[in-house]
Design a protein around this motif. Structure first.
Motif, short mmCIF file in Angstrom:
data_model
loop_
_atom_site.label_atom_id
_atom_site.label_comp_id
_atom_site.label_asym_id
_atom_site.label_seq_id
_atom_site.Cartn_x
_atom_site.Cartn_y
_atom_site.Cartn_z
N PRO A 34 0.72 -1.10 -0.32
CA PRO A 34 -0.05 0.07 0.10
C PRO A 34 0.97 1.34 -0.01
O PRO A 34 1.75 1.40 0.70
CB PRO A 34 -0.86 -0.17 1.30
CG PRO A 34 -0.69 -1.82 1.71
CD PRO A 34 0.52 -1.90 0.95
N TYR A 60 -5.25 -0.79 2.09
CA TYR A 60 -5.40 -1.54 3.31
C TYR A 60 -6.30 -0.83 4.24
O TYR A 60 -6.00 0.23 4.82
CB TYR A 60 -4.21 -1.88 3.96
CG TYR A 60 -4.27 -2.86 5.10
CD1 TYR A 60 -4.52 -4.46 4.80
CD2 TYR A 60 -4.36 -2.52 6.33
CE1 TYR A 60 -4.75 -5.15 5.83
CE2 TYR A 60 -4.41 -3.26 7.42
CZ TYR A 60 -4.78 -4.83 7.26
OH TYR A 60 -4.87 -5.59 8.25
N THR A 104 -8.50 3.61 5.89
CA THR A 104 -7.18 3.57 5.73
C THR A 104 -6.17 4.49 6.47
O THR A 104 -6.69 5.13 7.26
CB THR A 104 -6.64 4.06 4.36
OG1 THR A 104 -7.11 5.50 4.03
CG2 THR A 104 -7.62 3.29 3.22
N TYR A 133 -0.05 -6.25 10.92
CA TYR A 133 -1.10 -6.46 10.04
C TYR A 133 -1.68 -8.06 10.54
O TYR A 133 -0.94 -9.08 10.65
CB TYR A 133 -0.74 -6.78 8.57
CG TYR A 133 -0.28 -5.61 7.87
CD1 TYR A 133 -1.31 -4.72 7.35
CD2 TYR A 133 0.89 -5.26 7.93
CE1 TYR A 133 -0.82 -3.80 6.53
CE2 TYR A 133 1.35 -4.07 7.10
CZ TYR A 133 0.49 -3.18 6.65
OH TYR A 133 0.92 -2.41 5.58
N HIS A 136 -6.70 -9.18 8.39
CA HIS A 136 -6.74 -9.66 6.90
C HIS A 136 -6.00 -10.90 6.81
O HIS A 136 -4.94 -10.91 6.96
CB HIS A 136 -6.67 -8.65 5.69
CG HIS A 136 -7.28 -7.55 6.00
ND1 HIS A 136 -8.08 -7.03 6.99
CD2 HIS A 136 -7.44 -6.42 5.05
CE1 HIS A 136 -8.51 -5.90 6.53
NE2 HIS A 136 -8.30 -5.62 5.43
N THR A 153 -1.71 -8.02 3.36
CA THR A 153 -1.50 -6.34 3.50
C THR A 153 -2.09 -5.50 2.65
O THR A 153 -1.97 -4.23 2.71
CB THR A 153 0.16 -6.36 3.56
OG1 THR A 153 0.39 -6.48 2.40
CG2 THR A 153 0.61 -7.10 4.59
N ARG A 154 -3.39 -6.02 1.86
CA ARG A 154 -3.94 -5.26 0.95
C ARG A 154 -5.42 -5.75 0.91
O ARG A 154 -5.49 -6.95 1.28
CB ARG A 154 -3.26 -4.96 -0.31
CG ARG A 154 -1.91 -4.34 -0.25
CD ARG A 154 -1.28 -4.10 -1.76
NE ARG A 154 -1.26 -5.22 -2.65
CZ ARG A 154 -0.29 -6.25 -2.58
NH1 ARG A 154 0.70 -5.94 -1.76
NH2 ARG A 154 -0.12 -7.14 -3.55
N GLU A 155 -6.39 -5.08 0.43
CA GLU A 155 -7.79 -5.40 0.19
C GLU A 155 -8.05 -6.51 -0.84
O GLU A 155 -8.69 -7.58 -0.65
CB GLU A 155 -8.75 -4.43 0.13
CG GLU A 155 -8.54 -3.27 1.06
CD GLU A 155 -9.04 -3.97 2.47
OE1 GLU A 155 -10.35 -4.73 2.26
OE2 GLU A 155 -8.68 -3.56 3.56
#
Length: 300
Positions: A34, A60, A104, A133, A136, A153-155
């Motif tokens: 991100p 994220y 975010t 993190y 997720h 670490t991201r959507e």
């Protein structure tokens, strides 16, 4: 001849791994970690579902159990680490409980700046980052080196990145992806022999089962239970025959045949003396996928 086949097989597996690493390098560049401007990702054509999904690879949104690192230059004595509670809040000095889940870091930073500016500091100087993190993850099953949960670490994360991190085995041929939406599971099967499918985006909560085609060894003739045995690397002749219940009382154990089809279509036939193998007087024979083992009958 066997050594040549092993080298060819290892060569194909090496090429597959190199191709996977190459694709991962390309996608890592396209879908990196991100960025700071995550609150304002690149624009996509209006109404484009693909564009919306792609933007999610750049951001994220924090959730429960994530740990934030917040630095306030105006008051350097403040704690810097803040764990997000199960309700999605952090307790921040001056402000008390602040809802942060689903936002975010850039959005949290702006909100804290506005709240602190309202009666506490004329010009708050602060930064917000994710230190740990934890909220997720996806769950991995099947033919991978790392079975179990994997933190994201991201959507959205490209499938190629998940497979590279999990240590997918060279024999893997497909991935079954299960995602829960509106209380119901939806399943998508991804063919790993088609490179463009590696761009499939994986979301938090997805379950991925990596699958390899099953291969068998066939045990026939004078054994107690003739059958097809699922092949596993290292399977030997004696193990396969024992799995089939052992030789019958009429078995000619000194003349066991192994039939193996070569890459050019020709069939090779080997003979093995099971009695000598059992007594340790001859090495056991390592079987290959799709071998047929035939134990002949003795007539005296």
């Amino acid at each position: 001849m066997r050594g040549r086949r092993v080298q060819l097989t290892q060569g194909r597996e090496t090429l597959l791994l190199l191709a996977l690493m190459f694709l991962f390098a390309i996608w890592s560049d396209a879908f990196g970690a991100p960025r700071r401007q995550e609150a304002a990702p690149r624009q996509a054509p209006s109404g484009s579902a693909e564009g919306t999904e792609r933007r999610l690879t750049e951001i994220y949104r924090v959730g429960p159990e994530d740990v934030l690192e917040i630095t306030l230059a105006n008051d350097p004595e403040l704690p810097r680490e803040y764990r997000i509670s199960s309700s999605g809040h952090i307790f921040f000095p001056y402000l008390g409980s602040v809802a942060v889940a689903g936002k975010t870091t850039a959005e949290i930073e702006r909100e804290l700046h506005q709240l602190l500016q309202n009666g506490y500091f004329e010009n708050p100087e602060l930064t917000v980052a994710v230190k740990e993190y934890r909220s997720h993850y996806v769950y991995l099953l099947g033919d991978v080196g790392a079975v179990g949960p994997m933190i994201l670490t991201r959507e959205r994360v490209p499938l190629i990145e998940i497979l590279a991190r999990a240590g997918v085995r060279p024999t893997a041929r497909r991935v079954t992806l299960t995602r829960w939406q509106d209380g119901r599971p939806t399943t998508v099967v991804v063919d790993l022999t088609t490179p463009e499918k590696y761009t499939t985006l994986v979301a938090p909560g997805d379950i991925l089962e990596v699958q390899s085609p099953r291969e068998y060894v066939f045990i026939t003739g004078e054994v107690r239970t003739p059958q097809a045995i699922e092949y596993v690397p290292g399977l030997t002749l004696s193990q396969a025959i024992i799995h089939a219940g052992g030789p019958s009382e009429f078995a000619k154990r000194s003349r066991v045949q192994i039939k193996r089809r070569r890459a050019d279509g020709r069939v090779e036939v080997f003979q093995a003396n099971l009695d000598k193998i059992i007594r340790g007087q001859a090495p056991d024979v390592e079987l290959h996928p799709n071998d047929t083992v035939y134990v002949p009958r003795r007539f005296w």
